[in-house]
Enzyme design. Structure first.
Site, mmCIF file in Angstrom:
data_model
loop_
_atom_site.group_PDB
_atom_site.id
_atom_site.type_symbol
_atom_site.label_atom_id
_atom_site.label_comp_id
_atom_site.label_asym_id
_atom_site.label_seq_id
_atom_site.Cartn_x
_atom_site.Cartn_y
_atom_site.Cartn_z
ATOM 1 N N HIS A 38 0.827 -1.210 0.000
ATOM 2 C CA HIS A 38 0.000 0.000 0.000
ATOM 3 C C HIS A 38 0.864 1.264 0.000
ATOM 4 O O HIS A 38 0.659 2.153 -0.827
ATOM 5 C CB HIS A 38 -0.925 0.008 1.219
ATOM 6 C CG HIS A 38 -1.884 1.146 1.215
ATOM 7 N ND1 HIS A 38 -3.102 1.094 0.576
ATOM 8 C CD2 HIS A 38 -1.795 2.394 1.752
ATOM 9 C CE1 HIS A 38 -3.719 2.255 0.721
ATOM 10 N NE2 HIS A 38 -2.943 3.061 1.435
ATOM 11 N N HIS A 57 3.130 6.121 -1.971
ATOM 12 C CA HIS A 57 3.810 7.269 -1.352
ATOM 13 C C HIS A 57 5.324 7.191 -1.476
ATOM 14 O O HIS A 57 6.028 7.784 -0.653
ATOM 15 C CB HIS A 57 3.415 7.361 0.136
ATOM 16 C CG HIS A 57 1.963 7.620 0.360
ATOM 17 N ND1 HIS A 57 1.374 8.844 0.096
ATOM 18 C CD2 HIS A 57 0.964 6.814 0.794
ATOM 19 C CE1 HIS A 57 0.082 8.780 0.375
ATOM 20 N NE2 HIS A 57 -0.186 7.562 0.803
ATOM 21 N N LYS A 99 -4.745 10.491 -8.622
ATOM 22 C CA LYS A 99 -4.567 10.711 -7.179
ATOM 23 C C LYS A 99 -4.614 12.229 -6.990
ATOM 24 O O LYS A 99 -3.649 12.933 -7.317
ATOM 25 C CB LYS A 99 -3.221 10.150 -6.724
ATOM 26 C CG LYS A 99 -2.929 10.361 -5.247
ATOM 27 C CD LYS A 99 -3.077 9.080 -4.461
ATOM 28 C CE LYS A 99 -2.683 9.261 -3.001
ATOM 29 N NZ LYS A 99 -2.984 8.114 -2.177
#
Length: 291
Positions: free
Chosen positions: A162, A178, A224
């Protein structure tokens, strides 16, 4: 650890120790160059249409020799293709992938960032076992243990996937993602389209030496609206930082405002049982500008 507007000085101190010992951090303008271009606009919830305020890629140059020759980066990059993008699709971990996970953890545990700073601090706080193998098992459970993110299927996610790789939720939106190395590699392969930086007003406009960015991008056609990432830092720095924050609390969501180097950050970690659900930095301000 309750959220507050005040800076958490204890966490700031230990995170600055991580920062100062992150010898594998790449240098902006030397090891890589980014091109910030325009400020990204608003994207409505659920929309995958974003005005492109950046015609060129975010990464104009990255020294790939360093990524391939620094052990922790090289082993980190081997993990990036081990996962299914969509939640709801069960993950299958092969014996080769288990070995890759193990090699990565061994490599980061050899670094000063993990060994001298993170592990020592966590033992002193009673959050981690002093035995290295037991600590490694704790890290494995936090980052690589599979769990259900989408209740409709099997075990479809883990903290590492993730945070560092990224996922799509029901094929409609990007979650996680990220990490700057993954961003660079996906951008190079034509899967990521950088749309511009995100900033509140004009005073927080980033510059190209910043090691933390709020940004907007699309990945394989999904937008995003606001993402955030460290830039140039090593994999061991991010694993160490988010591990410390995760273990600082048993709350479902842990947030802390910290001052790391010149950056005022809000650190965010979501818990998924004994594992990381998500973790990321939000840049609040940077001292290298007139705020």
């Amino acid at each position: 650890m309750a959220r507050s507007q005040g800076v958490n000085h204890e966490l700031s101190e230990v995170l600055n120790q991580l920062w100062s010992r992150d010898t594998n951090r790449l240098k902006p303008g030397t090891d890589y160059t980014i091109s910030l271009q325009g400020k990204a606009g608003y994207v409505a919830q659920g929309s995958n249409t974003a005005r492109d305020m950046a015609r060129a890629p975010l990464f104009a140059y990255v020294n790939e020799g360093k990524l391939k020759n620094i052990k922790t980066y090289a082993l980190f990059m081997r993990l990036l293709d081990n996962y299914e993008m969509s939640t709801g699709v069960s993950e299958t971990v092969t014996s080769e992938e288990l070995i890759e996970n193990d090699l990565f953890l061994n490599a980061i545990l050899e670094t000063e960032v993990m060994k001298v700073c993170a592990h020592k601090y966590l033992v002193s706080k009673g959050h981690s076992p002093s035995d290295r193998q037991q600590f490694k098992r704790q890290l494995y459970d936090m980052w690589f243990r599979l769990y259900h993110r989408d209740r409709s299927g099997g075990e479809d996610s883990c903290g590492f996937e993730h945070v560092f790789v990224g996922e799509s939720k029901k094929g409609k939106e990007i979650t996680g993602f990220h990490n700057w190395v993954q961003f660079y590699l996906q951008e190079k392969h034509g899967n990521v389209d950088y749309k511009g930086y995100k900033a509140q007003g004009n005073r927080n406009t980033p510059d190209e030496d910043d090691h933390v960015l709020n940004l907007q991008f699309s990945w394989k056609g999904l937008v995003k609206p606001v993402g955030s990432s460290f830039i140039g830092v090593s994999p061991e720095f991010e694993v160490a930082l988010f591990t410390i924050l995760f273990l600082a609390s048993t709350e479902k969501v842990t947030t802390a405002v910290v001052k790391v180097d010149e950056y005022l950050l809000e650190m965010v970690v979501y818990r998924q049982g004994r594992s990381i659900g998500t973790s990321y930095p939000k840049l609040l301000s940077s001292n290298n500008r007139d705020l």
